[in-house]
Every structure is written in structure tokens, then in C-alpha cells.
Design an enzyme around this catalytic site. Structure first.
Site, PDB file in Angstrom:
ATOM      1  CE1 TYR A   1      31.099  41.426  57.795  1.00  0.00           C
ATOM      2  CE2 TYR A   1      33.024  42.774  58.239  1.00  0.00           C
ATOM      3  CZ  TYR A   1      32.143  41.793  58.627  1.00  0.00           C
ATOM      4  OH  TYR A   1      32.298  41.166  59.839  1.00  0.00           O
TER       5      TYR A   1
ATOM      6  CB  SER B   1      31.730  42.917  48.921  1.00  0.00           C
ATOM      7  OG  SER B   1      32.308  42.066  49.872  1.00  0.00           O
ATOM      8  CD  GLN B   2      27.413  43.765  54.760  1.00  0.00           C
ATOM      9  OE1 GLN B   2      27.787  43.179  55.772  1.00  0.00           O
ATOM     10  NE2 GLN B   2      27.208  45.080  54.739  1.00  0.00           N
TER      11      GLN B   2
ATOM     12  CG  ASP C   1      37.232  38.207  45.463  1.00  0.00           C
ATOM     13  OD1 ASP C   1      37.727  38.315  46.601  1.00  0.00           O
ATOM     14  OD2 ASP C   1      36.111  38.657  45.159  1.00  0.00           O
TER      15      ASP C   1
ATOM     16  CG  HIS D   1      36.648  41.512  47.563  1.00  0.00           C
ATOM     17  ND1 HIS D   1      35.684  40.638  47.102  1.00  0.00           N
ATOM     18  CD2 HIS D   1      36.023  42.294  48.500  1.00  0.00           C
ATOM     19  CE1 HIS D   1      34.545  40.852  47.731  1.00  0.00           C
ATOM     20  NE2 HIS D   1      34.723  41.862  48.567  1.00  0.00           N
TER      21      HIS D   1
END
Length: 323
Positions: A91, A186-187, A272, A303
Site C-alpha cells: 500500500y 500486505s496490499q 500484526d 506487520h
């Protein structure tokens, strides 16, 4: 940060009921058919990186709406046919620079890094792809861009770009189109999971601490951004929750991953706050190819998860599949 989510033994069994729209399959099949109505039109321009063992190419291909999406493609020097990985970025980040990711090419793989449309200005060394679609109403960030209708949402565009990146790399000379894997964190992990559910015949999907999973839980479990963007929006737009959650249900990668046909290698981190572990396990436990799929758990990480440890693990996972 202490463990805040479900206990680890419960996470291993956590398989919640998902909110699956009745027309989900039609929504995505028509989305991809529309995107594939444009020629993928891959352009590769060799760039001088000063590196002797790899060739690096500036890539452009057609994504959602025929919009031109940038990327880097790096491969070992020579004309051998190689397997390929497509990497999606987290992201706010962009494709960066070609010399930043050399491990896959050094290991004998073609490596396509897809730029994030409209992102690339938050961290890293930048991106090169605008998002020409209107943002609509919403708070800052990308979670609420097009939040009133799934057809308008940012992640419909980004996930479609991800599918087209696989289409693109499969046309590149010197790539074995039957041996293409997708990965990201993540993204980027969300995009890899979405693509795994939307594209048949992949070698593997390797999402790390994936975002956009089990959204009904995520947006109320954590106060961290980017999920917090949805809560910020609903704090002002009282009464819009049903419409907002309906939009997000078309983009939930726990749902999209149910139709994946490739083995998956996941990772989750128990501390996370950005992508809580139960949301990751929801995707893993619903994943469409359970045989041969694995999840690595980092008990004392947030994360960042496994960070650079992931590459060696992923390389070994793919080597086993190729054998």
C-alpha cells in the site's frame, strides 16, 4: 505489542462464514472480459542498469480500462526459457527501481514487478502509473475510493491490473507461461490472492500478511490504517455501513481466494495490527487449493512479518513444485 487476536490454536481452525455476493462470479468475469477487450500490448524497453548478469526492462502493458500500467521485468542474461514470478507492491508504494529486486533473476527466474496505479508516493523510490479513474467521495487513501459501488472501487481496478500483469508476462519471449507464480506482501499479498482466485493455471500464490481479507472483521478489529479509513468514512456517513460493506464484499480476498487452483504459501504475524492474524487465517482456511498449501506464523512480529526470510522460503517452495 502483545497477542491481541484469537489464540493460535483457534486461528488454525478459524474458518468464518463469508459474505459472498450472489453475483460475485458475474461481477469479476465481466470485469476481466472488459479488460481483456483491450490488447495487453506489452512494451519492453531494455534499460542500462550497469548490471552484467541480468537484463532489465521498462515494462508497459494494458490494465483495467486499457489504462497503461508500468512495471519492471528483470531476468537472467541469455535466451533460456525461464519460469516467472509476478510481484505486487504494498500500500502506497510503487515499482521503485529495477536494481532493487535482483534475487529472483539471480536464481534463474523472470521477475515482473507491477507498479501500483495512483500510488508510489508514500514510501520507497516511487511509482510511474497514474489512476485516471475518478476518486468519488471518501476519506484520504484508497480504501474508500469508489466506496459507494464495487464497479467504481479502486481495488477493482488494481486487482484487474494484477490479472493483466500475469497475462502480460505470459506473452514475454523467454517466459514459460505454464510456470508463473504470484507474490506480494500486505496490499501486494491481497493482489496476489485475488489474482490466484481469478487466474487459472498458476504455479503458486505466495501472499505475505495479506491485506483486504475478511473485511467485515478487519474494519472493526483494528484501529490501524488503512482499515481505519473505512471507519473514518462511516464515522461521518452514518447509516452507510450496509452499502459500504456490500461494496467491499466484492473485493474481499478471503472470498476471491476460494476459487484458487494453485498451491499457496501464506504468512501471518501474531502481533500484526495492520492485517490481524485472524483475517489472514480466514483467507488461508478458505483457500481453494488446500493440498500442498502452507502458512508460516511469526509469533513475535508485527506487520513486517518474516521480511527478508520470506525469499528463501518462497524459492524453496517453488523449487519443490518444479520438481
Amino acid at each position: 505489542m502483545a497477542h491481541f487476536d484469537l489464540p493460535e490454536d483457534q486461528l488454525a481452525r478459524y474458518r468464518p462464514e463469508l459474505d459472498v455476493p450472489d453475483d460475485l462470479e458475474e461481477f469479476w468475469s465481466s470485469t476481466l472480459a472488459e479488460a481483456r477487450g483491450f490488447d495487453v500490448d506489452v512494451e519492453l524497453t531494455l534499460v542500462d542498469t550497469g548490471l552484467r548478469a541480468v537484463d532489465a526492462y521498462d515494462v508497459t502493458f494494458s490494465g483495467f480500462g486499457g489504462h497503461r500500467i508500468k512495471g519492471w521485468y528483470v531476468r537472467p542474461v541469455g535466451d533460456d526459457v525461464v519460469p516467472a514470478v509476478v510481484e505486487y507492491v504494498g500500500y502506497g508504494g510503487g515499482r521503485g527501481l529495477p536494481h532493487e529486486r535482483l534475487a529472483w533473476a539471480a536464481a534463474g527466474w523472470g521477475h515482473l514487478v507491477m507498479d501500483n496505479r495512483g500510488q508510489g508516493s508514500t514510501w520507497g523510490t516511487g511509482g510511474s502509473t497514474p489512476d485516471p479513474a475518478p476518486a468519488g467521495r471518501g476519506v484520504g487513501g484508497f480504501m474508500t475510493r469508489g466506496i459507494d459501488d464495487p464497479h467504481d472501487h479502486f481495488y477493482r481496478r488494481l486487482f484487474t491490473d494484477g490479472v493483466r500483469a500475469v497475462d502480460a508476462v505470459r506473452t514475454v519471449a523467454g517466459v514459460d507461461p505454464e510456470r508463473v507464480a504470484v507474490l506480494g506482501g500486505s496490499q501486494g499479498g491481497a493482489t496476489a490472492l485475488a489474482v490466484a482466485g481469478l487466474v487459472p493455471g498458476l504455479l503458486a500464490a505466495m501472499p505475505d500478511v495479506p491485506f483486504m481479507s475478511h473485511l467485515a472483521r478487519a474494519v472493526v478489529l483494528t484501529d490501524a490504517y488503512p482499515y481505519r479509513e473505512v471507519a473514518d468514512h462511516l464515522r461521518t456517513h452514518r447509516g452507510a455501513e450496509a452499502r459500504v460493506m456490500r461494496t467491499l464484499s466484492y473485493l474481499d480476498v478471503a472470498t476471491l481466494g476460494r476459487t484458487a487452483s494453485a498451491p499457496g504459501l501464506f504468512s501471518a504475524a501474531l502481533m500484526d495490527l495492520t492485517c490481524p492474524p485472524s483475517t489472514v487465517f480466514a483467507a488461508f482456511n478458505h483457500y481453494g487449493h488446500p493440498a500442498g498449501s502452507e502458512i508460516d506464523v511469526y509469533r513475535f512480529n508485527g506487520h513486517e512479518g518474516g521480511e527478508q526470510l520470506r525469499w528463501a522460503r518462497q524459492r524453496a517452495f517453488l523449487a519443490d513444485l518444479l520438481r
